[in-house]
Design a protein around this motif. Structure first.
Motif, PDB file in Angstrom:
ATOM      1  N   MET A   1      31.848  40.511  58.374  1.00 19.23           N
ATOM      2  CA  MET A   1      32.467  39.401  57.637  1.00 19.23           C
ATOM      3  C   MET A   1      33.893  39.802  57.226  1.00 19.23           C
ATOM      4  SD  MET A   1      31.169  37.484  54.239  1.00 19.23           S
ATOM      5  CE  MET A   1      29.531  38.206  54.243  1.00 19.23           C
ATOM      6  N   SER A   2      34.844  38.923  57.410  1.00 21.94           N
ATOM      7  CA  SER A   2      36.216  39.273  57.032  1.00 21.94           C
ATOM      8  C   SER A   2      36.767  38.227  56.079  1.00 21.94           C
ATOM      9  CB  SER A   2      37.081  39.344  58.284  1.00 21.94           C
ATOM     10  OG  SER A   2      38.435  39.294  57.921  1.00 21.94           O
ATOM     11  N   ASN A   3      37.594  38.673  55.136  1.00 15.98           N
ATOM     12  CA  ASN A   3      38.236  37.704  54.256  1.00 15.98           C
ATOM     13  C   ASN A   3      39.746  37.752  54.458  1.00 15.98           C
ATOM     14  OD1 ASN A   3      38.553  40.273  53.143  1.00 15.98           O
ATOM     15  ND2 ASN A   3      38.930  39.421  51.124  1.00 15.98           N
ATOM     16  N   LEU A   4      40.170  38.406  55.568  1.00 19.37           N
ATOM     17  CA  LEU A   4      41.598  38.686  55.708  1.00 19.37           C
ATOM     18  C   LEU A   4      42.416  37.406  55.846  1.00 19.37           C
ATOM     19  CD1 LEU A   4      41.597  41.934  57.837  1.00 19.37           C
ATOM     20  CD2 LEU A   4      41.795  41.650  55.371  1.00 19.37           C
ATOM     21  N   SER A   5      41.825  36.368  56.422  1.00 13.71           N
ATOM     22  CA  SER A   5      42.584  35.130  56.566  1.00 13.71           C
ATOM     23  C   SER A   5      42.317  34.201  55.391  1.00 13.71           C
ATOM     24  CB  SER A   5      42.213  34.459  57.877  1.00 13.71           C
ATOM     25  OG  SER A   5      40.820  34.288  57.895  1.00 13.71           O
ATOM     26  N   PRO A  26      49.605  53.756  43.857  1.00 13.25           N
ATOM     27  CA  PRO A  26      50.178  52.805  44.807  1.00 13.25           C
ATOM     28  C   PRO A  26      49.523  52.843  46.186  1.00 13.25           C
ATOM     29  CG  PRO A  26      51.915  53.898  43.562  1.00 13.25           C
ATOM     30  CD  PRO A  26      50.627  54.557  43.169  1.00 13.25           C
ATOM     31  N   SER A  27      49.169  54.031  46.670  1.00 15.70           N
ATOM     32  CA  SER A  27      48.575  54.092  48.024  1.00 15.70           C
ATOM     33  C   SER A  27      47.235  53.363  48.083  1.00 15.70           C
ATOM     34  CB  SER A  27      48.416  55.550  48.478  1.00 15.70           C
ATOM     35  OG  SER A  27      47.547  56.231  47.604  1.00 15.70           O
ATOM     36  N   LEU A  28      46.463  53.395  46.993  1.00 17.23           N
ATOM     37  CA  LEU A  28      45.188  52.665  46.976  1.00 17.23           C
ATOM     38  C   LEU A  28      45.460  51.159  46.916  1.00 17.23           C
ATOM     39  CD1 LEU A  28      42.088  52.493  46.805  1.00 17.23           C
ATOM     40  CD2 LEU A  28      42.299  52.634  44.325  1.00 17.23           C
ATOM     41  N   LEU A  29      46.368  50.773  46.000  1.00 17.74           N
ATOM     42  CA  LEU A  29      46.647  49.335  45.837  1.00 17.74           C
ATOM     43  C   LEU A  29      47.139  48.731  47.145  1.00 17.74           C
ATOM     44  CD1 LEU A  29      48.318  49.337  42.293  1.00 17.74           C
ATOM     45  CD2 LEU A  29      45.973  48.710  42.902  1.00 17.74           C
ATOM     46  N   GLN A  34      46.110  45.312  51.821  1.00 20.60           N
ATOM     47  CA  GLN A  34      46.201  45.052  53.276  1.00 20.60           C
ATOM     48  C   GLN A  34      44.836  44.720  53.869  1.00 20.60           C
ATOM     49  OE1 GLN A  34      48.023  48.628  54.772  1.00 20.60           O
ATOM     50  NE2 GLN A  34      49.898  48.161  53.650  1.00 20.60           N
ATOM     51  N   ASN A  35      43.797  45.077  53.138  1.00 22.69           N
ATOM     52  CA  ASN A  35      42.446  44.831  53.641  1.00 22.69           C
ATOM     53  C   ASN A  35      41.694  43.800  52.792  1.00 22.69           C
ATOM     54  OD1 ASN A  35      41.837  46.845  55.996  1.00 22.69           O
ATOM     55  ND2 ASN A  35      43.123  47.927  54.513  1.00 22.69           N
ATOM     56  N   GLY A  36      42.447  42.950  52.144  1.00 26.80           N
ATOM     57  CA  GLY A  36      41.845  41.803  51.463  1.00 26.80           C
ATOM     58  C   GLY A  36      41.183  42.126  50.138  1.00 26.80           C
ATOM     59  N   VAL A  37      41.644  43.200  49.474  1.00 30.92           N
ATOM     60  CA  VAL A  37      41.059  43.577  48.179  1.00 30.92           C
ATOM     61  C   VAL A  37      42.184  43.741  47.156  1.00 30.92           C
ATOM     62  CG1 VAL A  37      39.761  45.368  46.940  1.00 30.92           C
ATOM     63  CG2 VAL A  37      39.091  44.749  49.268  1.00 30.92           C
ATOM     64  N   VAL A  38      42.093  43.018  46.051  1.00 29.34           N
ATOM     65  CA  VAL A  38      43.115  43.124  45.004  1.00 29.34           C
ATOM     66  C   VAL A  38      42.464  43.707  43.756  1.00 29.34           C
ATOM     67  CG1 VAL A  38      44.604  41.775  43.462  1.00 29.34           C
ATOM     68  CG2 VAL A  38      44.536  41.247  45.888  1.00 29.34           C
ATOM     69  N   LEU A  39      43.087  44.754  43.216  1.00 28.24           N
ATOM     70  CA  LEU A  39      42.548  45.383  42.003  1.00 28.24           C
ATOM     71  C   LEU A  39      43.340  44.884  40.800  1.00 28.24           C
ATOM     72  CD1 LEU A  39      42.327  48.454  44.089  1.00 28.24           C
ATOM     73  CD2 LEU A  39      40.493  48.138  42.457  1.00 28.24           C
ATOM     74  N   THR A  40      42.640  44.316  39.818  1.00 30.02           N
ATOM     75  CA  THR A  40      43.297  43.721  38.657  1.00 30.02           C
ATOM     76  C   THR A  40      42.786  44.381  37.385  1.00 30.02           C
ATOM     77  OG1 THR A  40      43.272  41.623  39.842  1.00 30.02           O
ATOM     78  CG2 THR A  40      43.759  41.511  37.495  1.00 30.02           C
ATOM     79  N   LYS A  41      43.719  44.717  36.497  1.00 27.37           N
ATOM     80  CA  LYS A  41      43.337  45.405  35.258  1.00 27.37           C
ATOM     81  C   LYS A  41      42.667  44.437  34.282  1.00 27.37           C
ATOM     82  CE  LYS A  41      45.410  48.246  31.695  1.00 27.37           C
ATOM     83  NZ  LYS A  41      46.408  49.278  31.476  1.00 27.37           N
ATOM     84  N   ILE A  42      41.569  44.888  33.714  1.00 25.76           N
ATOM     85  CA  ILE A  42      40.850  44.116  32.686  1.00 25.76           C
ATOM     86  C   ILE A  42      41.325  44.589  31.321  1.00 25.76           C
ATOM     87  CG2 ILE A  42      38.562  43.968  31.570  1.00 25.76           C
ATOM     88  CD1 ILE A  42      37.352  44.161  34.420  1.00 25.76           C
ATOM     89  N   ASP A 293      36.680  50.288  51.573  1.00 24.02           N
ATOM     90  CA  ASP A 293      35.473  49.918  52.336  1.00 24.02           C
ATOM     91  C   ASP A 293      34.281  49.744  51.393  1.00 24.02           C
ATOM     92  OD1 ASP A 293      37.067  50.168  54.525  1.00 24.02           O
ATOM     93  OD2 ASP A 293      36.108  51.973  55.331  1.00 24.02           O
ATOM     94  N   PHE A 294      34.190  50.652  50.426  1.00 20.30           N
ATOM     95  CA  PHE A 294      33.084  50.582  49.464  1.00 20.30           C
ATOM     96  C   PHE A 294      33.141  49.261  48.675  1.00 20.30           C
ATOM     97  CE2 PHE A 294      32.082  51.309  44.916  1.00 20.30           C
ATOM     98  CZ  PHE A 294      30.698  51.278  45.029  1.00 20.30           C
ATOM     99  N   LEU A 295      34.339  48.917  48.175  1.00 18.83           N
ATOM    100  CA  LEU A 295      34.461  47.692  47.364  1.00 18.83           C
ATOM    101  C   LEU A 295      34.123  46.455  48.198  1.00 18.83           C
ATOM    102  CD1 LEU A 295      37.682  48.644  45.349  1.00 18.83           C
ATOM    103  CD2 LEU A 295      35.336  48.506  44.466  1.00 18.83           C
TER     104      LEU A 295
END
Ligand SMILES: Nc1ncnc2c1ncn2[C@@H]1O[C@H](COP(=O)(O)OP(=O)(O)OP(=O)(O)O)[C@@H](O)[C@H]1O
Ligand SMILES: O=P(O)(O)O[C@H]1[C@H](OP(=O)(O)O)[C@@H](OP(=O)(O)O)[C@@H](O)[C@@H](O)[C@@H]1OP(=O)(O)O
Ligand SMILES: [Mg+2]
Ligand SMILES: [Mg+2]
Length: 308
Positions: A1-5, A26-29, A34-42, A293-295
């Motif tokens: 399953m991809s969410n890239l588009s 920065p390298s993780l973000l 680039q792989n469809g995952v955004v990390l947002t601070k709570i 990949d894990f997320l």
């Protein structure tokens, strides 16, 4: 399953400033986005239900207000995965319950060092343990003091320790500790420098106690003292895998590492000495892709995060 588009997955994270500094790099973000995952601070002080929307929550905070905040969120959003459940994390916050999980696995040639809990510092005369010992604070709560350990060479060394703590037999292991990092389906075993062996001859001349702290982190980058370190064989892959699978199932955790040593007296035997929730993954090669990949696996429910 991809969410890239389509819409990227939103991962909310709640971490201590120290953890944020070492993990949200920065390298993780950039790899994640680039792989469809955004990390947002709570903001952990504000209700989670008013933040987001999130596809997943990632956290390493332990206070009761935060636990309540998480629980309120979980009851309103039962399908949103939370990495990880506070109950599972709490098992690793106590150095006794942490290692009991290993004993329960009953894996051949694998155990934990002999250890007891000391709740008061009186009546320590008839310990059924052999010196040298290591004293470790009972609470592994991530505080600086929780990592302040003492090598204890004799009875005098037991004075001036702060209870509650765990007294564990020191096991000679050739000065190398194996750290096994787990992130969902992924695991990797690396070598780190450890405390040197203490021979019986050396022990005669060692008195009292010696404090130390996060010894394996000191050598995270450089490895050990040359040749001997390089030549140290890794534990059998099958044993590492059995431990990883067993611990994942018993602890119901996906993000943790554990420290293993090889018994110097019987080289078939391995001892687990420590398990940490959400450790320092940034020290691991390819950590950006492993975590991304894990997320994605968690959001896709290819990995189960426990209750919800
Ligand atoms: N029973 C033992 N026998 C021999 N060496 C030990 C033993 N327990 C701990 N050590 C050494 O002390 C180090 C620190 O111990 P431990 O991992 O329990 O502490 P910690 O503060 O929880 O570490 P971490 O930074 O991994 O969370 C180990 O990596 C290992 O080098
Ligand atoms: O980053 P954090 O504050 O979570 O610190 C963790 C630390 O990672 P860091 O050294 O990259 O910081 C881990 O080191 P490695 O085992 O991976 O070598 C280990 O010491 C954990 O026990 C620590 O968690 P704590 O027990 O203190 O909660
Ligand atoms: Mg450790
Ligand atoms: Mg630890």
């Amino acid at each position: 399953m991809s969410n890239l588009s389509s819409k990227p997955y939103q991962i909310g994270y709640a971490l201590t400033p120290k953890k944020e500094q070492t993990f949200i790099v920065p390298s993780l973000l950039s790899h994640a986005s680039q792989n469809g995952v955004v990390l947002t601070k709570i903001d952990p002080t504000k209700p989670l239900i008013q933040q987001g929307p999130f596809d997943c929550i990632l956290h390493k905070l332990y206070d009761s207000d935060w636990k309540q905040n998480l629980q309120d969120f979980a009851s309103r959003n039962p399908n949103i995965p939370i990495i990880a459940s506070p109950e599972s994390i709490d098992i690793l916050r106590n150095r006794i319950s942490m290692l009991e999980t290993v004993s329960k696995l009953k894996i051949n040639n694998t155990g934990v060092p002999k250890q007891i809990t000391i709740t008061e510092v009186t009546g320590l005369e008839n310990l059924k343990l052999n010196f040298p010992l290591i004293a470790k604070p009972l609470d592994a709560d991530g505080s600086e003091t929780s990592h302040k350990l003492h090598l204890i060479f004799d009875k005098d060394g037991l004075n001036n320790l702060t209870a509650p703590f765990v007294l564990q037999e020191f096991v000679n292991h050739g000065g190398v500790v194996f750290k096994v990092y787990v992130a969902g389906k992924y695991f990797r075993c690396v070598k780190r420098k450890s405390l040197p062996d203490i021979s019986e001859e050396k022990l005669v001349n060692l008195k009292g106690s010696l404090p130390f702290s996060q010894v394996s982190n000191l050598a995270a980058a450089g490895g050990g003292e040359g040749c001997k370190f390089e030549k140290t064989e890794m534990p059998p892959e099958s044993l590492v895998k059995e431990l990883v699978e067993g611990l994942k199932e018993k602890l119901r955790l996906n993000l943790f590492n554990f420290d293993v040593i090889r018994d110097g007296k019987n080289k078939e035997n391995y001892l687990v000495i420590d398990i940490n929730y959400f450790p320092g993954y940034a020290k691991m090669p390819d950590f950006e892709s492993v975590i991304t990949d894990f997320l994605r696996d968690v959001v896709h429910k290819d990995i189960n995060c426990g209750d919800n």
